[in-house]
Each structure stands twice: as structure tokens, then as C-alpha cells.
Design an enzyme around this catalytic site. Structure first.
Site, PDB file in Angstrom:
ATOM      1  N   ASP A  74       0.837  -1.195   0.000  1.00 24.36           N
ATOM      2  CA  ASP A  74       0.000   0.000   0.000  1.00 24.36           C
ATOM      3  C   ASP A  74       0.879   1.254   0.000  1.00 24.36           C
ATOM      4  OD1 ASP A  74      -2.338   1.551   0.208  1.00 24.36           O
ATOM      5  OD2 ASP A  74      -2.267   1.534   2.398  1.00 24.36           O
ATOM      6  N   PHE A  77      -9.185  -0.100   4.494  1.00 29.64           N
ATOM      7  CA  PHE A  77      -9.559   0.156   5.884  1.00 29.64           C
ATOM      8  C   PHE A  77      -8.340  -0.058   6.767  1.00 29.64           C
ATOM      9  CE2 PHE A  77     -13.500  -1.443   3.904  1.00 29.64           C
ATOM     10  CZ  PHE A  77     -14.381  -0.421   4.220  1.00 29.64           C
TER      11      PHE A  77
END
Length: 284
Positions: A82, A229
Site C-alpha cells: 500500500d 480500511f
């Protein structure tokens, strides 16, 4: 089963109009909570790490945990980097066995973003690894700026960017912010729909913590196929730890200390999976 390619997972979500939850992990309990939640709901899932997590836990440790999770899970699992900003980190992750990476050059000028993203795509596609990129800039904690500083993704630029880079998925700025959102959330659903129509690839929503459930669902209906999330999962962990330590201040067995935290994270993750319509979307 082995870790699966992010290309396969997000293509399935794109073609079947749902989104996959992407959850960050930095330790074993964190990761176990993600996998248990996905298995209980028979949902595909993306487990992801950031460059900060790699610095904290080590690339080898995080990969070993992720590989173990994928091989033993009963659902499809993608291991994703990420917000990769360093070429060296992206290359290391691909060579170690990550099945998806993100190149985040969103703070750079458009042309530079195109060049960097295309470079990563060419390298990753040679070994069937998917690439997520970002256009526009999503504010909040990750960029250490306020949500008002968001630079919304331009529809025409998005179409050009996808055409020139061949990126597999695109994170777009449509009104959310990293961290817990403060103030009223205003997501530009029309912009999501227009970008989806012009690009015809999986779209990604970052900065979803604190966003009302109905807005997340509407974003998925508009064309989002991956939702990140993190903060809310960390907060669930924190509250569970606080409660346990308050009740058992002299307990020193970390197995007992972290068991309620793992359960709390799992329940929060299950809430998010249900929002995305990915329950019972196990396609393997």
C-alpha cells in the site's frame, strides 16, 4: 491455496459489481483477525502493508506472515504493498512474492506520475503482478494535510492516465481522507461513475475510516472495487486492549492480552466486508 494475483481478484470484483476489502497488518494477531473474518464470511480479501510497516516489522517477517496466511486460508488472498513511493521497496516486494503493489506518485506532476507508474507497470506485469496507482491527491494522515487540501481526480486526466500507463487499478480522490474523517463527508459519486465509464478498470477508495456505511455502499454501487480500511481496525484493537488491561492490570501473558484485541479487530473487519457486498464471493 497460494496467494492470488491482484489482477484476478479485482477483475472479478469489477465484472461482478462489488468491492474487496483491503486491510493493513503489522503483526500476527492483526493478520489473523483479517483472515478469520474473511473466512467466516467466505469473502476474498486483500492484506496489505505500508512502507512504515515494513520499517517496523521487517520485509521478511511480513512476507512470511502473508505467505502463510494465503497458503492456509480458505478464501482468495492478495498480498499488496500500500502506498509504495520508493522504487526500491516496490522491486523488493515483487521479488519477495507480493502479488500486488501500489505506486503512489500522486503528489508529483501529471507527466512524472505517468512515467513512474508506467515503469512500475512494465516491471510488475512481466511477472503477472498487479499495479495500483493514484491520480488526484487524497489528504489526511497519509499525506499529513487536511481533507480540504484534497485534489479531486479529473475525469479526462484519469482516462488519459489509464491509457498511457496500463495500470490495473486506480485510486481516485473523490472526497475522502486518510485517518478518521472530521466533519461531514461529501463523496462525489457522479465523479466515480464518470471515471468508471471512461476507464473501465477497477477503482479504489482510500480514506474510508469514519465514512458512514451508506456512503461506502453508494461508492461501491457507483463503481469502486477496492476499499482500504486501517484506522478503524486499529481503534478497535486499542479499545479492546484498554478494556482488558483495566480489568486485568496484572496480567502479563501476551496470549491472553491479545486474544480480545484479535476478536475485536475481526468483528470490525466483518462489518466492513459486509458493506462491500463481497460476502460469499469466494470465486476459487
Amino acid at each position: 491455496m497460494p496467494l492470488v494475483s491482484g489482477i484476478d481478484m479485482l477483475t472479478h470484483a469489477h465484472e461482478n459489481n462489488y468491492a474487496v476489502g483491503a486491510f493493513n497488518y503489522a503483526n500476527m494477531e492483526n493478520l489473523q483477525a483479517i483472515i478469520e473474518a474473511a473466512e467466516e464470511l467466505n469473502s476474498p480479501v486483500i492484506i496489505q502493508v505500508t512502507e512504515k510497516s515494513i520499517k517496523y516489522a521487517g520485509l521478511h517477517y511480513l512476507y512470511a506472515l502473508g505467505k502463510c496466511a494465503g497458503e492456509n486460508a480458505k478464501v482468495p488472498v492478495v498480498l499488496h504493498l500500500d502506498h509504495g513511493k520508493k522504487w526500491e521497496t516496490i522491486v523488493k516486494c515483487i521479488r519477495h512474492g507480493w502479488t500486488s503493489v501500489m505506486i503512489d506518485a500522486s503528489q508529483k506532476p501529471f507527466e512524472e506520475n505517468v512515467v513512474l507508474t508506467r515503469k512500475v507497470v512494465e516491471f510488475a506485469h512481466a511477472v503477472n503482478i498487479s499495479v495500483e496507482s493514484e491520480l488526484g491527491f487524497i489528504g489526511g494522515k497519509e499525506g499529513d494535510i487536511t481533507p480540504e487540501d484534497n485534489i479531486y481526480t479529473d475525469v479526462e486526466q484519469a482516462a488519459e492516465f489509464v491509457s498511457r500507463t496500463n495500470t490495473d487499478s486506480l485510486a481516485i480522490a473523490v472526497g475522502t481522507a486518510h485517518g478518521i474523517y472530521k466533519g461531514e463527508v461529501r463523496i462525489d459519486f457522479k465523479r466515480i461513475q464518470e471515471i468508471k465509464e471512461r476507464t473501465q478498470i477497477p477503482l479504489v477508495l482510500h480514506g474510508s475510516s469514519g465514512v458512514p456505511d451508506d456512503l461506502i455502499q453508494r461508492a461501491v454501487q457507483a463503481g469502486i472495487n477496492k476499499v482500504n480500511f486501517d484506522t478503524e481496525i486499529k481503534l478497535a484493537n486499542l479499545e479492546a486492549l484498554k478494556c482488558f488491561i483495566n480489568e486485568y492490570p496484572n496480567e502479563y501473558d501476551i496470549r491472553k492480552i491479545y486474544e480480545p484485541a484479535r476478536k475485536a479487530m475481526k468483528e470490525k473487519i466483518k462489518e466492513k466486508i459486509r458493506l462491500l457486498s463481497s460476502e460469499n464471493k469466494n470465486w476459487l
